[in-house]
Design an enzyme around this catalytic site. Structure first.
Site, PDB file in Angstrom:
ATOM      1  N   TYR A 134       0.856  -1.192   0.000  1.00 57.91           N
ATOM      2  CA  TYR A 134       0.000   0.000   0.000  1.00 57.91           C
ATOM      3  C   TYR A 134       0.891   1.240   0.000  1.00 57.91           C
ATOM      4  CZ  TYR A 134      -3.886   3.132   0.895  1.00 57.91           C
ATOM      5  OH  TYR A 134      -4.827   4.123   0.765  1.00 57.91           O
ATOM      6  N   GLN A 195     -10.978   0.050   1.016  1.00 55.90           N
ATOM      7  CA  GLN A 195     -11.393  -0.823  -0.082  1.00 55.90           C
ATOM      8  C   GLN A 195     -10.194  -1.496  -0.748  1.00 55.90           C
ATOM      9  OE1 GLN A 195     -11.916   2.432   0.173  1.00 55.90           O
ATOM     10  NE2 GLN A 195     -11.652   3.517  -1.759  1.00 55.90           N
ATOM     11  N   ASN A 218      -3.612   6.022   6.067  1.00 59.89           N
ATOM     12  CA  ASN A 218      -4.324   6.820   7.070  1.00 59.89           C
ATOM     13  C   ASN A 218      -5.074   5.916   8.049  1.00 59.89           C
ATOM     14  OD1 ASN A 218      -6.660   5.944   5.762  1.00 59.89           O
ATOM     15  ND2 ASN A 218      -6.957   7.874   4.652  1.00 59.89           N
ATOM     16  N   SER A 241       4.220   9.648  12.389  1.00 63.63           N
ATOM     17  CA  SER A 241       5.683   9.631  12.398  1.00 63.63           C
ATOM     18  C   SER A 241       6.229  10.362  13.618  1.00 63.63           C
ATOM     19  CB  SER A 241       6.221  10.269  11.117  1.00 63.63           C
ATOM     20  OG  SER A 241       7.590  10.015  10.977  1.00 63.63           O
ATOM     21  N   GLN A 263      10.054  15.760  10.798  1.00 65.48           N
ATOM     22  CA  GLN A 263       8.938  14.877  11.121  1.00 65.48           C
ATOM     23  C   GLN A 263       7.645  15.660  11.279  1.00 65.48           C
ATOM     24  OE1 GLN A 263       9.307  11.407  10.998  1.00 65.48           O
ATOM     25  NE2 GLN A 263      11.116  12.362  10.093  1.00 65.48           N
ATOM     26  N   HIS A 266       5.300  16.064   8.266  1.00 60.49           N
ATOM     27  CA  HIS A 266       4.536  14.943   7.714  1.00 60.49           C
ATOM     28  C   HIS A 266       3.034  15.174   7.849  1.00 60.49           C
ATOM     29  CE1 HIS A 266       7.183  11.821   6.257  1.00 60.49           C
ATOM     30  NE2 HIS A 266       7.990  12.003   7.270  1.00 60.49           N
ATOM     31  N   GLU A 331      10.291   6.033  17.055  1.00 59.56           N
ATOM     32  CA  GLU A 331      10.463   5.508  15.701  1.00 59.56           C
ATOM     33  C   GLU A 331      11.846   5.883  15.168  1.00 59.56           C
ATOM     34  OE1 GLU A 331       8.287   5.968  11.319  1.00 59.56           O
ATOM     35  OE2 GLU A 331       7.956   7.465  12.883  1.00 59.56           O
ATOM     36  N   HIS A 332      12.185   7.173  15.238  1.00 54.68           N
ATOM     37  CA  HIS A 332      13.498   7.666  14.826  1.00 54.68           C
ATOM     38  C   HIS A 332      14.189   8.292  16.031  1.00 54.68           C
ATOM     39  CE1 HIS A 332      10.780   8.254  11.246  1.00 54.68           C
ATOM     40  NE2 HIS A 332      11.726   7.515  10.694  1.00 54.68           N
ATOM     41  N   ASP A 365      15.370   8.221   5.574  1.00 57.90           N
ATOM     42  CA  ASP A 365      14.079   8.153   4.883  1.00 57.90           C
ATOM     43  C   ASP A 365      14.234   7.766   3.421  1.00 57.90           C
ATOM     44  OD1 ASP A 365      12.205   8.588   6.803  1.00 57.90           O
ATOM     45  OD2 ASP A 365      11.881  10.700   6.362  1.00 57.90           O
ATOM     46  N   GLU A 419      -1.045 -35.819  29.724  1.00 59.57           N
ATOM     47  CA  GLU A 419      -2.055 -34.877  29.221  1.00 59.57           C
ATOM     48  C   GLU A 419      -3.350 -35.586  28.836  1.00 59.57           C
ATOM     49  OE1 GLU A 419      -0.234 -32.730  26.032  1.00 59.57           O
ATOM     50  OE2 GLU A 419       1.034 -31.543  27.372  1.00 59.57           O
ATOM     51  N   HIS A 424      -1.978 -39.819  21.040  1.00 58.76           N
ATOM     52  CA  HIS A 424      -0.628 -39.274  20.876  1.00 58.76           C
ATOM     53  C   HIS A 424       0.406 -40.280  21.383  1.00 58.76           C
ATOM     54  CE1 HIS A 424      -2.649 -35.444  20.220  1.00 58.76           C
ATOM     55  NE2 HIS A 424      -1.479 -34.853  19.981  1.00 58.76           N
TER      56      HIS A 424
END
Length: 436
Positions: A134, A195, A218, A241, A263, A266, A331-332, A365, A419, A424
């Site tokens: 994506y 979708q 998103n 981010s 950042q 973004h 994250e960074h 990046d 068990e 088994h």
């Protein structure tokens, strides 16, 4: 431009509570979003291409008549690359090669070993058959995300890579398509949102069902990814981010201010945090931010981000700075300090660590090599950057000689009976030498 960015110190009463409040973020959705995504996913799952076309026309303001119009095949991607400025294409190729070279070092071979009794144990590593990538196409287009998501899949040996990208108002970004060509995407489908995720997860007449979906999006995309998990795999549920800069106060304040902007620009929910042992340096960075923001094309987004989720934090020592950095699990993480190699081993939680004053997050990046798809919202405490291993699966290999089966049965049988699983136990006992 004045910035009302929060400032506090580790000495403040309630510092940890303030820090927790600063970091709090619910990455996926409210009840309305959840309901909307559920309806979309179910429609695409049940109606296939018909729903995909209708939803794409509705949300992306298009007038597509059939799902076939949504598909861009590999030869069209090559033509898009020819339309893009050669300087950009060359940069895409160089970045792709660097990302490929880095990820080739992540390849894990299959392995096995043999025990004295002839039993063979091992692990077979195989790539996924088909992956869906994506790529956002709404507020901004990110060709760098194409490279970062596709190249490790190619290195892993994935058989087919299908990319989805929304094209609102029929606006197709040739640089994104050029990146898909450079990276080796097999086909692009111009759909987005929940979708697109549903189509990849369940398949339609036109969109093939994939084994895993990767890539940012998103809140609707994130919610859909969480919803379809199980029908296929997903990489992660990503939040906004983030960047955390740890500075000893000896860096150029203009550089650090711009790193924080990198950042914040973004989106409004992005998070930029500075931690420093030098209160005067923090003041200089704030002054620089207020001065430099005037020249930023995305200044309103930066301002909203910094005032809503940004912070400037003063601590007493580098040890304390590292302790706070591990709580943030950013994250960074930039270690803009002298001798960062002395401190990097103390970082337990971070998506990517940028060491030294000349290593801005922005290089990571685009072209440094390591993946820029990273855990957010504190999930670096238990997860890792996207890599080759995300596009492979592991199968255990077990081969027993007669002697090996007999010896293992003597262990398995009492455990199985303990068990109350008689079949088994008997299944194992049948393979014992005395019973064969």
């Amino acid at each position: 431009m004045k910035l009302d960015i929060r400032q506090f110190s580790s000495k403040d009463d309630g510092f940890r509570q303030d820090l927790d409040q600063l970091l709090s973020w619910e990455s996926v959705s409210d009840a309305n979003v959840q309901k909307s995504v559920e309806n979309i996913v179910n429609r695409v799952r049940q109606e296939g291409d018909a729903a995909l076309v209708e939803l794409t026309n509705c949300f992306d303001r298009r007038s597509v008549q059939s799902a076939a119009e949504l598909v861009i095949e590999a030869d069209e991607l090559a033509k898009a690359a020819e339309r893009v400025d050669s300087t950009i294409v060359d940069a895409l190729k160089q970045a792709a090669e660097r990302v490929k070279s880095y990820h080739e070092r992540q390849i894990q071979p299959s392995w096995q070993y043999e025990e004295d009794n002839g039993t063979v144990l091992g692990q077979q590593i195989t790539p996924l058959d088909r992956v869906g990538v994506y790529v956002p196409g709404g507020k901004a287009a990110y060709p760098s995300s194409v490279l970062m998501n596709v190249m490790p899949a190619k290195v892993a040996g994935v058989g087919e890579i299908v990319m989805v990208v929304p094209t609102p108002d029929n606006v197709v970004n040739d640089i994104v398509l050029a990146a898909a060509h450079v990276a080796g995407v097999d086909r692009v489908i111009t759909v987005g949102g929940a979708q697109a995720v549903a189509a990849l997860a369940y398949g339609t007449e036109t969109v093939p069902k994939v084994d895993k979906i990767v890539g940012p999006g998103n809140i609707y995309v994130a919610t859909a990814k969480r919803m379809v998990f199980g029908a296929c795999g997903i990489d992660m549920i990503a939040g906004p981010s983030e960047i955390l800069v740890v500075s000893d106060g000896l860096s150029n304040p203009d550089w650090i201010a711009m790193d924080l902007f990198s950042q914040a620009e973004h989106d409004e929910d992005a998070q930029s945090i500075l931690i420093s042992t030098d209160a005067d340096f923090i003041a200089k960075v704030k002054e620089s931010m207020e001065r430099q923001i005037e020249d930023m094309s995305r200044q309103e987004i930066i301002k909203t981000s910094l005032e809503g989720r940004g912070a400037l934090i003063h601590v007493d020592s580098m040890e304390e700075a590292i302790e706070v950095a591990n709580i943030v699990a950013a994250e960074h993480l930039e270690l803009s300090i002298e001798n960062p190699e002395e401190w990097v081993g103390k970082i337990r939680h971070a998506g990517a660590i940028f060491m030294g004053r000349y290593t801005p997050e922005a290089l990571g990046d685009y072209c440094a090599g390591p993946n820029h798809v990273l855990p957010t919202s504190g999930t670096a405490r238990f997860s890792s950057p996207l890599g080759v291993y995300d596009f492979q699966k592991r199968s255990s290999i077990i081969y027993c000689s007669h002697q090996g089966a007999s010896e293992l049965a003597k262990i398995a049988s009492p455990l199985a009976r303990g068990e109350s699983l008689e079949a088994h136990a008997v299944s194992a006992e049948f393979r014992m030498i005395d019973n064969a």
